[in-house]
Design an enzyme around this catalytic site. Structure first.
Site, mmCIF file in Angstrom:
data_model
loop_
_atom_site.group_PDB
_atom_site.id
_atom_site.type_symbol
_atom_site.label_atom_id
_atom_site.label_comp_id
_atom_site.label_asym_id
_atom_site.label_seq_id
_atom_site.Cartn_x
_atom_site.Cartn_y
_atom_site.Cartn_z
ATOM 1 N N LYS A 1 0.863 -1.183 0.000
ATOM 2 C CA LYS A 1 0.000 0.000 0.000
ATOM 3 C C LYS A 1 0.892 1.223 0.000
ATOM 4 C CE LYS A 1 -4.545 0.802 0.509
ATOM 5 N NZ LYS A 1 -5.668 0.102 -0.075
ATOM 6 N N GLY B 1 -20.131 6.731 5.162
ATOM 7 C CA GLY B 1 -19.168 6.989 4.084
ATOM 8 C C GLY B 1 -19.825 6.687 2.748
ATOM 9 N N GLY C 1 -18.845 7.603 -0.341
ATOM 10 C CA GLY C 1 -17.900 8.002 -1.381
ATOM 11 C C GLY C 1 -18.064 7.075 -2.579
ATOM 12 N N VAL D 1 -17.347 3.906 -3.136
ATOM 13 C CA VAL D 1 -17.945 2.584 -2.897
ATOM 14 C C VAL D 1 -19.335 2.720 -2.274
ATOM 15 C CG1 VAL D 1 -17.694 0.357 -1.757
ATOM 16 C CG2 VAL D 1 -15.655 1.558 -2.543
HETATM 17 P P1 NAD Z 1 -13.858 7.681 -0.974
HETATM 18 O O1 NAD Z 1 -12.785 8.611 -0.573
HETATM 19 O O2 NAD Z 1 -14.451 7.810 -2.326
HETATM 20 O O3 NAD Z 1 -15.059 7.758 0.080
HETATM 21 C C1 NAD Z 1 -14.872 7.805 1.444
HETATM 22 C C2 NAD Z 1 -16.028 8.619 1.994
HETATM 23 O O4 NAD Z 1 -15.975 8.561 3.417
HETATM 24 C C3 NAD Z 1 -15.980 10.090 1.593
HETATM 25 O O5 NAD Z 1 -17.231 10.504 1.084
HETATM 26 C C4 NAD Z 1 -15.610 10.807 2.885
HETATM 27 O O6 NAD Z 1 -16.151 12.097 2.979
HETATM 28 C C5 NAD Z 1 -16.234 9.868 3.909
HETATM 29 N N1 NAD Z 1 -15.656 9.974 5.241
HETATM 30 C C6 NAD Z 1 -14.349 10.119 5.599
HETATM 31 N N2 NAD Z 1 -14.249 10.174 6.929
HETATM 32 C C7 NAD Z 1 -15.497 10.056 7.420
HETATM 33 C C8 NAD Z 1 -16.045 10.036 8.728
HETATM 34 N N3 NAD Z 1 -15.285 10.161 9.808
HETATM 35 N N4 NAD Z 1 -17.375 9.885 8.863
HETATM 36 C C9 NAD Z 1 -18.187 9.768 7.786
HETATM 37 N N5 NAD Z 1 -17.721 9.770 6.518
HETATM 38 C C10 NAD Z 1 -16.403 9.931 6.353
HETATM 39 O O7 NAD Z 1 -13.290 6.207 -0.725
HETATM 40 P P2 NAD Z 1 -13.848 4.845 -1.305
HETATM 41 O O8 NAD Z 1 -13.057 4.474 -2.479
HETATM 42 O O9 NAD Z 1 -15.335 4.883 -1.386
HETATM 43 O O10 NAD Z 1 -13.402 3.831 -0.146
HETATM 44 C C11 NAD Z 1 -14.119 3.743 1.067
HETATM 45 C C12 NAD Z 1 -13.438 2.734 1.972
HETATM 46 O O11 NAD Z 1 -13.413 1.454 1.344
HETATM 47 C C13 NAD Z 1 -11.973 3.059 2.301
HETATM 48 O O12 NAD Z 1 -11.679 2.629 3.593
HETATM 49 C C14 NAD Z 1 -11.204 2.232 1.287
HETATM 50 O O13 NAD Z 1 -9.905 1.929 1.738
HETATM 51 C C15 NAD Z 1 -12.064 1.002 1.220
HETATM 52 N N6 NAD Z 1 -11.934 0.261 -0.024
HETATM 53 C C16 NAD Z 1 -12.172 0.878 -1.204
HETATM 54 C C17 NAD Z 1 -12.050 0.157 -2.389
HETATM 55 C C18 NAD Z 1 -12.348 0.769 -3.715
HETATM 56 O O14 NAD Z 1 -12.459 0.037 -4.716
HETATM 57 N N7 NAD Z 1 -12.536 2.061 -3.819
HETATM 58 C C19 NAD Z 1 -11.640 -1.185 -2.338
HETATM 59 C C20 NAD Z 1 -11.422 -1.785 -1.096
HETATM 60 C C21 NAD Z 1 -11.565 -1.050 0.057
#
Ligand code: NAD
Length: 370
Positions: free
Chosen positions: A95, A195, A197, A199
C-alpha cells in the site's frame, strides 16, 4: 547538543520505530519518498510478496504527521496480503500513502513524481486507487511507470474499481443476512451506510434495489446532498448519534477503526458488513467483542476484495464480466468463513485469517524449496 546532533538522534529514533513496527507486523520493506519541488511526501509499505508482487492502492490523506501516515500504511499493506491470499490471487500485499489534502494539494506533477518513485521499486509494488485518489491520477502515474493498475478505460484499464468493490460488499452483506436470518433478503432491513464516497454510493444503489431502509452518514455534505437527490427516502444520520440508531446492519464505508470500544458500546445491530479497510480498531479485542455482543462481523479484507479482483484482472487484459463473476465468489467464501468460525468457536476475523495464512504458508514453502 548541537542541531546536527539533535537531528541525528531524532532520525535514529524514527528509524528504530520503523524497524520495530516492520518486525512486529512482518513487513518486508518500507520506503519513504520526498520531493522538494512538488512537496510530495509518500510512504510505500510492502508487507509480503510470497504470492506475487505487492499490489495495493495509494491513499492521499491529510495525516497530522509522518508517524500517523506510517501506522496507516503498515496496517493497510498487511490487510492487502490477507485480502489477496484469501481471494486466491497471485499477488502480495502493499500500500502507499501520500501525505496531503487531495482536494487542494494534488497535481499532475505530484502524481507523476510519485509514479517515478513507484517505478524505482521495479515491480515489487504495483499501485492503484484508494481514498483521495482516482483514475485520472492513475493516468498521470502511468506516464512514469508501468507498475500501475486501475487505469481509465481509454488506456485499456477497467476504470474505477469501486463499483466492483461495492458489488462484493453487497454480496458479503447478503451472505451475512443468510447466516443470521436464514435467508439473504435485505428487504426492509434497516442499514446504516457510513461513508458514501466511491464505494458507499454504489452500495446504496444495490440496497435501494433490494428495498432496504437506508440511513446515510458522511462528513462531506455535498456527497449527502447528491445521493439524496438521486434516491428519495434516504435518511441522513448524524455522526454524533448514528450508533444509537435502531438498525439491523452497519456498513462502514469510510475509514478504518470505526469498530471500537466506544462504538460497540452503542451498536445494537446484528451484522457489520462494509467496504472500509481495517474496520476493527484492535483485531482481537473488537473481534471478540463483536462475537460477545452477538454481532456477526463480515471480515473486511474478504468482502471488499472486488476492487482488488478488478485491478488484478486488468493486469492480464481487462474484462468486466470476468471481474463481476469472480467477485461473486465472495458470497460463498463469506459463508465458509462463518461456518468455520461457528464450528471452531473462533471469531470471524480469526477464521478468515486462518484461511489466508494457510495459503500463504503453502505457497511460501513451495517457493522456499526451489
Ligand atoms: P472515498 O474517498 O471515495 O469515500 C470515502 C467517503 O468517506 C468520503 O465521502 C468521505 O467524505 C467519507 N468519510 C471520511 N471520513 C469520514 C467520517 N469520519 N465519517 C463519515 N464519513 C467519512 O473512498 P472509497 O473508495 O469509497 O473507499 C471507502 C473505503 O473502502 C476506504 O476505507 C477504502 O480503503 C475502502 N476500499 C475501497 C475500495 C475501492 O475500490 N474504492 C476497495 C477496497 C476497500
Amino acid at each position: 547538543m548541537s542541531n546536527t546532533q539533535e537531528l541525528t538522534s531524532v532520525n535514529q529514533d524514527l528509524n528504530r520505530a520503523v524497524i520495530e513496527s516492520m518486525q512486529a507486523g512482518g513487513h518486508e520493506q518500507v520506503v519513504h519518498f520526498h520531493d522538494q519541488y512538488t512537496g510530495l511526501r509518500a510512504i510505500v509499505a510492502i508487507h509480503n510478496t510470497w504470492l506475487g508482487p505487492a499490489l495495493g492502492g495509494t491513499r492521499m490523506w491529510a495525516y497530522h504527521n509522518e508517524q500517523e501516515a506510517l501506522t496507516d500504511v503498515l496496517r493497510l499493506s498487511r490487510g492487502m496480503t490477507y485480502k489477496a491470499a484469501i481471494t486466491g490471487l497471485n499477488l502480495g500485499g502493499g500500500k502507499a500513502v501520500i501525505i496531503g489534502d487531495s482536494r487542494t494539494q494534488k497535481s499532475e506533477a505530484l502524481m507523476r513524481r510519485f509514479g517515478k518513485f513507484v517505478n524505482g521499486l521495479a515491480g515489487r509494488y504495483i499501485t492503484a486507487e484508494d481514498v483521495g485518489v482516482n483514475t485520472k491520477d492513475m493516468e498521470y502515474i502511468s506516464r512514469e511507470t508501468e507498475h500501475v493498475t486501475g487505469l481509465p478505460e481509454f488506456l485499456g484499464g477497467g476504470g474505477d474499481p469501486s463499483p466492483v468493490t461495492a458489488y462484493g460488499v453487497y454480496l458479503g452483506m447478503k451472505a451475512s443476512a443468510k447466516e443470521v436470518y436464514g435467508n439473504d433478503s435485505l428487504a426492509g432491513k434497516k442499514i446504516l451506510v457510513q461513508g458514501i464516497g466511491k464505494v458507499g454510493q454504489h452500495l446504496v444503489d444495490y440496497l435501494i434495489q433490494e428495498g432496504a431502509v437506508i440511513y446515510i452518514n458522511d462528513i462531506n455534505q455535498d456527497n449527502l446532498l447528491k445521493l439524496t437527490q438521486k434516491h428519495s427516502g434516504l435518511k441522513i444520520a448524524d455522526s454524533a448519534t448514528m450508533f444509537d440508531l435502531d438498525i439491523d446492519i452497519y456498513a462502514p464505508c469510510a475509514l478504518g477503526a470505526t469498530i471500537n470500544t466506544e462504538s460497540l458500546e452503542k451498536l445494537r445491530c446484528a451484522i457489520i458488513a462494509g467496504a472500509a479497510n481495517n474496520q476493527l480498531s484492535d483485531e482481537n479485542i473488537h473481534g471478540n467483542l463483536c462475537t460477545e455482543k452477538g454481532i456477526l462481523w463480515a471480515p473486511d479484507f474478504l468482502i471488499n476484495a472486488g476492487g482488488l479482483i478488478n485491478v488484478s484482472i486488468e493486469l492480464e487484459g481487462y474484462n468486466r464480466e470476468t471481474a463481476m463473476s469472480s467477485t461473486e465468489n465472495i458470497y460463498a467464501a463469506a459463508l465458509n468463513v462463518f461456518k468455520i468460525a461457528k464450528t471452531e468457536n473462533i471469531t470471524t476475523i480469526n477464521a478468515a485469517k486462518r484461511l489466508a495464512e494457510l495459503r500463504l504458508e503453502e505457497i511460501g514453502r513451495i517457493k522456499l524449496s526451489y
